[in-house]
Design a protein around this motif. Structure first.
Motif, PDB file in Angstrom:
ATOM      1  N   GLN A  97       0.840  -1.162   0.069  1.00  0.00           N
ATOM      2  CA  GLN A  97       0.114   0.093  -0.031  1.00  0.00           C
ATOM      3  C   GLN A  97       0.863   1.318   0.005  1.00  0.00           C
ATOM      4  O   GLN A  97       0.612   2.140  -0.674  1.00  0.00           O
ATOM      5  N   ASP A 124       1.089   4.013  -3.028  1.00  0.00           N
ATOM      6  CA  ASP A 124       0.467   5.514  -2.801  1.00  0.00           C
ATOM      7  C   ASP A 124       1.684   6.349  -2.940  1.00  0.00           C
ATOM      8  O   ASP A 124       1.429   7.551  -3.462  1.00  0.00           O
ATOM      9  N   ASN A 125       2.848   6.009  -2.872  1.00  0.00           N
ATOM     10  CA  ASN A 125       4.141   6.635  -2.900  1.00  0.00           C
ATOM     11  C   ASN A 125       4.777   6.777  -4.405  1.00  0.00           C
ATOM     12  O   ASN A 125       5.524   7.465  -4.897  1.00  0.00           O
TER      13      ASN A 125
END
Length: 303
Positions: free
Chosen positions: A156, A160-161
């Motif tokens: 995750q 997200d990054n």
């Protein structure tokens, strides 16, 4: 523009090419050639290797030089031992050296898939690391970048990054370990392909119940349900485990390690023998294990 690849549903793991692995002795060049020729004959194109797998890369490189193939080779970035000096210059030098060594070993002009197999937040959070990966792509030394993960929290964070830089994610996934079901959709949204490993959960899935170590006793009820389900549809447990991941629509390719050309042929024959409709007869939700300590080998003691 990233050059994405159409991967075969089967991928070939190669740790046993270069290292003694469990009860298996490392393979000779002739044995490696025999296995890889069976892969070619059966349109298996994903070959998963690493610098840390002894001389696996070199043996694959010899095969590449002597035999025609369309392999999509995924190798791994050599481990970064010193995490105290993660400057751009240090990282760029390390990554370039690792890539150049792999190119030489594998007899390739560029690496189809370079993977990070090192779960360290120091790297995940380091913007210079990701800049280096983008630069290596721009230099066309690698076509794709992948990350080998262990759990959904790390995945995750990466989505997200760094979801715009990652092309492949390699995950543990099998009948018992279904943790990644919860984020397959997000992985797909990021246009990231999934490669899976650990189909047999370190041998626990096909192992007889009597051989299960005491620390994993809580997994026995799931194994008994699995054995019953396999018997009801007329397949062995290992065959059902293979079919389960092979036909998963969220997975581009599943990596299997084999010890001989005959074992590889048997895996291929399993797929040809059974139709995926057989999976509709089983409630796999009953076989999903939620206790992470039972499905994450990193939390097991040696046995």
């Amino acid at each position: 523009m990233v050059k994405k690849y159409e991967l075969s549903n089967f991928g070939l793991g190669t740790v046993q090419f270069g290292l003694d692995y469990g009860f298996t002795k490392r393979k000779t060049q002739e044995e490696v050639n025999d296995i890889l020729n069976v892969a070619v004959e059966n349109d298996i194109n994903l070959i998963d290797t690493a610098r840390e797998y002894g001389d696996s890369e070199e043996k694959i490189g010899v095969f590449n030089k002597e035999f025609d193939n369309d392999f999509v080779i995924a190798t791994k970035l050599s481990l970064i031992d010193d995490l105290n000096n993660l400057s751009y210059s240090f990282l760029k030098k390390h990554i370039q050296q690792s890539v150049n060594d792999s190119l030489s070993n594998l007899n390739l002009d560029n690496i189809p898939i370079l993977q990070l197999h090192q779960v360290d937040m120091e790297l995940y959070n380091n913007s210079d690391f990701w800049s280096c990966i983008e630069d290596i792509k721009q230099d066309k030394l690698i076509d794709n970048f992948g990350v080998s993960v262990y759990d959904t929290d790390d995945t995750q964070f990466l989505l997200d990054n760094h979801g715009d830089i990652i092309d492949f994610i390699q995950i543990p996934y099998n009948i018992f370990d279904r943790r990644f079901d919860s984020i397959f959709e997000q992985i797909k949204i990021n246009n990231i392909d999934v490669i899976s490993r650990s189909t047999f959960l370190k041998g626990i899935i096909p192992s007889p119940v009597d051989n299960i170590p005491s620390e994993l006793n809580d997994i026995i009820p799931y194994k008994l349900k699995l054995e019953s389900a396999s018997e009801n549809v007329g397949v062995r447990v290992d065959e059902l485990a293979t079919l389960f991941v092979y036909y998963n629509k969220n997975i581009s390719s599943t990596i299997f390690g084999v010890n001989s050309p005959e074992e590889l042929k048997n895996n291929i024959d399993t797929i040809k023998q059974f139709n995926e409709d057989i999976l509709d007869e089983i409630d796999f939700n009953e076989l999903s294990v939620s206790e992470v300590k039972l499905i994450d080998p990193r939390q097991w003691n040696e046995f």
